[in-house]
Design an enzyme around this catalytic site. Structure first.
Site, PDB file in Angstrom:
ATOM      1  CB  THR A 139      -0.919   0.033   1.242  1.00  0.00           C
ATOM      2  OG1 THR A 139      -1.667  -1.174   1.283  1.00  0.00           O
ATOM      3  CG2 THR A 139      -1.879   1.210   1.182  1.00  0.00           C
ATOM      4  CE  LYS A 153      -5.207  -0.960   1.463  1.00  0.00           C
ATOM      5  NZ  LYS A 153      -5.627  -2.027   2.291  1.00  0.00           N
ATOM      6  CE  LYS A 194       1.751   2.250   4.266  1.00  0.00           C
ATOM      7  NZ  LYS A 194       1.814   0.891   3.825  1.00  0.00           N
TER       8      LYS A 194
END
Ligand code: NAD
Length: 343
Positions: A141, A217, A292
């Protein structure tokens, strides 16, 4: 071939067959395929185990991680099962990927992905016959701009094709092989990438061109970050007014406030059975990972000029929660504890 035929269900078997057919690019027909896997952390370790287990014994998977303990553990555990693809330990990042038709990377942050690919691309590769068809699947990611930068480097040096396939489902999904992948890839590559991802997961959502998987995402995780804080606040608010937590939880979950944090991951102990709140917020989706992902969403929003009114404050909440000794390393629903919620 015997080992995977025995253990895989029919759908995966047929996908495997089609993956095997797609391998014809690698060399002469029937030649065993080589795979590279870089990043054997919480997610990558379990994903690589599923991949190794489901590949034919004629294939080879070359693994690499800077953490040698993870490599050793992988070697020991796969040796114990004695089935699936052969496992080889790569001596370097380059060594893992150079002769592999497909290399999968599962790394923590944008800087790691950039560093790994600068090692891969540093010098011409020995097996240039593979160059146009070599496939890199990055499941980390990271922000879409960094991912596009790496993709451009791969494509402009003609070392192969690079696609993004971040995932959701957590460590539980990685272990069970039930992850959902959000794929950013040109349409022409989808039929090649999808069967590979389905060896490690259950669903592949093609979101658009390279980078689009990460955009999808991060948009989802932005919403999750806000919904979680709002759920913690709403539960804390209602309970402070004297409402029973279960009554309030049920009310929200049949009303317009319903969301994943209220319905599945409710932050108050006893409202939803099995939620991390019931086990002192252990397991689940770590508060630092949420922070994050939110940071990456903010970065990507700045790049596209999209206005986010709640993002900065939400990021501050996760930063403070992460620093709080009572909350460190816990599931992100621990924001309820950070707010001073009754437990
Ligand atoms: P992790 O920190 O557990 O694992 C990362 C691994 O990469 C480590 O083993 C580390 O040693 C290795 N690594 C770092 N730099 C390297 C290098 N230069 N060469 C080789 N190996 C290197 O992280 P994770 O939890 O496995 O997450 C991986 C990615 O998946 C992250 O981007 C994360 O955001 C994403 N993700 C995680 C979860 C989760 O629940 N953990 C869920 C969905 C997505």
């Amino acid at each position: 071939m015997h080992s995977y035929v025995r253990i895989t269900p029919p759908l995966v078997r047929s996908l495997l067959r089609s993956a095997a057919q797609q391998r014809s690019f690698s060399a002469s027909a029937g030649r065993p395929a080589q795979w590279g896997f870089i990043g054997l952390g919480q997610m990558g370790f379990n994903m690589a185990k599923n991949l190794q287990k489901k590949l034919p014994s004629t294939d080879t998977i070359r693994i690499y991680d800077i953490n040698t303990a993870a490599i050793q553990k992988f070697v020991d555990e796969t040796k114990a099962t004695g089935s699936g693809a052969a496992v080889e330990v790569a001596g370097s990042i380059r060594d893992a990927s150079e002769n592999a038709e497909t290399t999968i990377t599962v790394l923590p942050e944008p800087s790691h992905v950039k560093n790994v690919f600068s090692s891969i691309l540093k010098e011409p590769m020995s097996s240039d016959a593979l160059s146009t068809e070599r496939l890199f699947i990055d499941c980390s990611t990271i922000d879409p701009a960094s991912s596009r930068e790496v993709a451009n480097a791969v494509h402009s040096t003609e070392r192969g094709r690079f696609v993004d396939a971040p995932m959701s489902g957590g460590v539980v999904g990685a272990t069970a092989g039930t992850l959902t992948f959000m794929l950013g890839a040109p349409e022409a590559l989808v039929s090649r990438v999808e069967p590979i991802l389905l060896l490690m997961g259950k669903k592949v959502l093609h979101c658009g061109e390279q980078g689009a998987g990460l955009s999808g995402k991060l948009a989802n995780n932005y919403l999750l970050a806000i919904n979680n804080i709002a759920t913690c606040e709403a539960m804390n608010l209602g309970i402070s007014w004297g409402l029973d937590p279960k009554v309030l939880g049920n009310l929200i979950n049949i009303s317009t406030g319903k969301c994943w944090p209220s319905e599945v991951n409710n932050p108050v102990k006893g409202v939803v059975e099995g939620a991390p709140a019931g086990r002192d917020y252990s397991g689940g989706f770590g508060v630092s990972l949420m922070k994050k992902d939110l940071g990456l969403a903010i970065l990507a929003a700045e790049e596209s000029g999209a206005k986010l009114e709640l993002a900065t404050r939400a990021h501050e909440v996760y930063t403070s929660t992460e620093k709080d000794e009572r909350c460190k390393g816990k599931d992100f629903s621990v924001v309820y504890r950070y707010l001073g919620g009754v437990e």
